[in-house]
Motif scaffolding. Structure first.
Motif, short mmCIF file in Angstrom:
data_model
loop_
_atom_site.label_atom_id
_atom_site.label_comp_id
_atom_site.label_asym_id
_atom_site.label_seq_id
_atom_site.Cartn_x
_atom_site.Cartn_y
_atom_site.Cartn_z
N MET A 134 0.69 -1.16 -0.06
CA MET A 134 -0.02 0.08 -0.03
C MET A 134 0.92 1.28 -0.13
O MET A 134 0.32 2.36 0.22
N ASP A 135 2.16 1.08 -0.21
CA ASP A 135 2.91 2.13 -0.43
C ASP A 135 2.95 3.17 1.13
O ASP A 135 3.25 4.17 0.99
N LYS A 136 2.76 2.25 2.04
CA LYS A 136 2.76 2.74 3.47
C LYS A 136 3.97 2.82 4.35
O LYS A 136 4.07 3.24 5.34
N LEU A 137 4.88 1.89 3.61
CA LEU A 137 6.40 1.91 4.48
C LEU A 137 7.29 3.01 4.10
O LEU A 137 7.66 3.41 2.97
N GLU A 138 7.68 3.76 5.45
CA GLU A 138 8.72 4.91 5.16
C GLU A 138 9.85 4.29 5.30
O GLU A 138 10.31 3.73 6.12
N LEU A 139 10.65 4.74 4.12
CA LEU A 139 11.99 4.27 4.11
C LEU A 139 12.81 5.43 4.84
O LEU A 139 12.64 6.58 4.76
N ASN A 140 13.97 4.84 5.78
CA ASN A 140 14.66 5.93 6.18
C ASN A 140 15.92 6.09 5.58
O ASN A 140 17.07 5.37 5.69
N LEU A 141 15.95 6.79 4.45
CA LEU A 141 17.04 6.73 3.56
C LEU A 141 18.22 7.81 3.89
O LEU A 141 18.17 8.70 4.34
N GLU A 142 19.44 6.84 3.66
CA GLU A 142 20.54 7.53 3.91
C GLU A 142 21.61 7.45 2.85
O GLU A 142 21.69 6.62 2.20
N LYS A 143 22.40 8.54 2.46
CA LYS A 143 23.24 8.30 1.53
C LYS A 143 24.65 7.64 2.18
O LYS A 143 25.17 8.28 3.14
N ILE A 144 24.90 6.61 1.46
CA ILE A 144 25.99 5.67 2.08
C ILE A 144 27.16 5.29 1.30
O ILE A 144 26.82 5.20 -0.19
N ASP A 145 28.17 4.88 1.56
CA ASP A 145 29.30 4.62 0.72
C ASP A 145 29.22 3.17 0.48
O ASP A 145 28.91 2.45 1.76
N VAL A 146 29.03 2.78 -0.72
CA VAL A 146 28.40 1.28 -0.81
C VAL A 146 29.51 0.19 -0.54
O VAL A 146 29.06 -0.77 0.03
#
Ligand code: ATP
Ligand code: MG
Length: 398
Positions: free
Chosen positions: A237-249
């Motif tokens: 339902m597109d309800k999951l909020e992602l906690n996005l971080e910019k990381i070095d892969v």
């Protein structure tokens, strides 16, 4: 002196260039206005054609009263100076012209307004019956063209909405059927073993321990199913909020892979991680969720890979705008015709075997939704000798 002459020559050249530039600018300016006038003329013409009745209504409406007064004066003069006969001929001619005009006007009215309105009515009737696959033809450009266009647009949207509603209903029906089935199995098992224990008068401690163990495993399975379902429905339902971080892969993968290495080597599984990136990149991810993607795929490799001498290899590399991660395992391959289904929810190739492995059939569906929530892609290849390889692709940060 020489220097001066050169300087003057340069100034003259500059002046000539500026003049030429101004001349060109003037010409462009004139051309621009010509085009603008042409467009205005065309728009006006189109408008007049498409709005003929509107124009008629606006201009002819107020002139009617003057026409009546003018007619009375003309008839009075004809009677007065030419007599009854001339008046009768004049009257017949006028009636004839009037009839012809009426005929042409009515034809136009029918074609431009009445016919589209009757088609619109038929369309509205169809919609009220629930048939949204309807389009009203709109050949002539008339006053109600916009209305017909809007009607067609509305019918198209209703039809699309109906299709989505049906797909959603079907989806929901399947989901409820699957959940009921998957929950019913462990609940029946728990109930059965408890009833057996209650009904048996003499029961050995060994049996009690065995039954407790089975009941415990089924409870764990139900717990996992409910957790997976909860996460999946949030993703769905597109309800999951992602906690996005910019990381070095590279750094991130180093940490995560080290963790898996200890865990897998503890279980006697050979594990290799290879970073083939020539330089590191930043990606935007939710660490916890990406960790979960790896757990689902590596978990599968452990469950379905080779029983003895299982090898799991992870490779990090770049492909165009994506950072790719291959997760490979040796072992039985996934049949070609089944490959396309394995990302579907509740899909398990060997249902009887996977049940013992606490499988819900949601692992890959969750992994796919999570990868796509990161704007990434996931694919799988499975071939004899080579084994099975899942590839996850995350977009590199610009
Ligand atoms: N590496 C693999 N090798 C062979 N078959 C696999 C592999 N990974 C997945 N599969 C097949 O794909 C099916 C779907 O996998 P998925 O992870 O979605 O569900 P599951 O493992 O059965 O259950 P869950 O992950 O929810 O516990 C599995 O049941 C299995 O048959
Ligand atoms: Mg799985």
């Amino acid at each position: 002196m020489k220097k001066n002459a050169k300087f003057m020559e340069a100034i003259h050249k500059r002046i000539a260039a500026v003049r030429q530039y101004r001349h060109r600018a003037k010409k462009n300016h004139e051309k621009f206005h010509e085009i603008q006038d042409e467009i205005n003329r065309k728009i006006k013409k189109e408008y007049m054609e498409a709005n003929g009745f509107e124009w008629y209504y606006k201009h002819v409406k107020y002139s009617r009263i003057f026409t009546i007064i003018f007619n009375i004066i003309v008839w009075f003069l004809i009677f007065r100076y030419f007599g009854v006969r001339a008046a009768a001929v004049g009257f017949a001619v006028i009636i004839g012209f009037g009839g012809l005009h009426q005929f042409i006007f009515n034809r136009s009215l029918e074609k431009r307004i009445l016919k589209p309105i009757s088609q619109l009515k038929k369309g509205v009737d169809e919609i009220s019956k629930g048939n949204y696959q309807v389009t009203v033809e709109n050949e002539v450009s008339s006053e109600i063209k916009d209305l017909v266009d809007s009607f067609n647009e509305m019918a198209k949207k209703l039809s699309e909405g109906e299709r989505l509603k049906k797909a959603y209903e079907e989806n929901r029906r399947m989901l409820v059927a699957n959940i009921s089935h998957d929950l019913k199995t462990p609940i029946t098992a728990i109930q059965g073993y408890i009833e057996t224990m209650l009904e048996m008068d003499e029961i050995t401690q060994d049996k009690i321990n065995k039954y407790h163990h089975i009941i415990y495993n089924n409870a764990i399975y139900m717990n996992k199913l409910i957790d997976d379902l909860f996460l999946f429905s949030k993703l769905d339902m597109d309800k999951l909020e992602l906690n996005l971080e910019k990381i070095d892969v590279s750094a991130f993968m180093e940490d995560v892979m080290e963790e898996f290495k200890y865990e897998l080597e503890d279980k006697g599984i050979e594990f290799y991680y290879d970073n083939e990136l020539l330089q590191s990149f930043n990606i935007s991810i939710d660490r916890k969720r990406v960790h979960q993607i790896f757990r689902n795929i590596i978990g599968n490799a452990m469950k379905y890979g080779l029983r003895d001498n299982l090898q799991i290899k992870v490779k990090l590399y770049q492909q165009e705008d994506y950072v790719c991660i291959d997760i490979h395992n040796n072992g039985p391959t996934i049949p070609k015709d089944k490959l396309q289904h394995i990302f579907n929810r509740f899909y398990r190739i060997d249902y009887a075997r996977t049940k013992d492995l606490m499988s819900t059939g949601l692992g890959l569906a969750i992994a796919k939704e999570l990868v796509e929530a990161h704007k990434g892609k996931i694919k799988v290849e499975s071939e004899e000798i080579k084994g099975t390889c899942f590839t996850i692709m995350f977009p590199k940060n610009k």
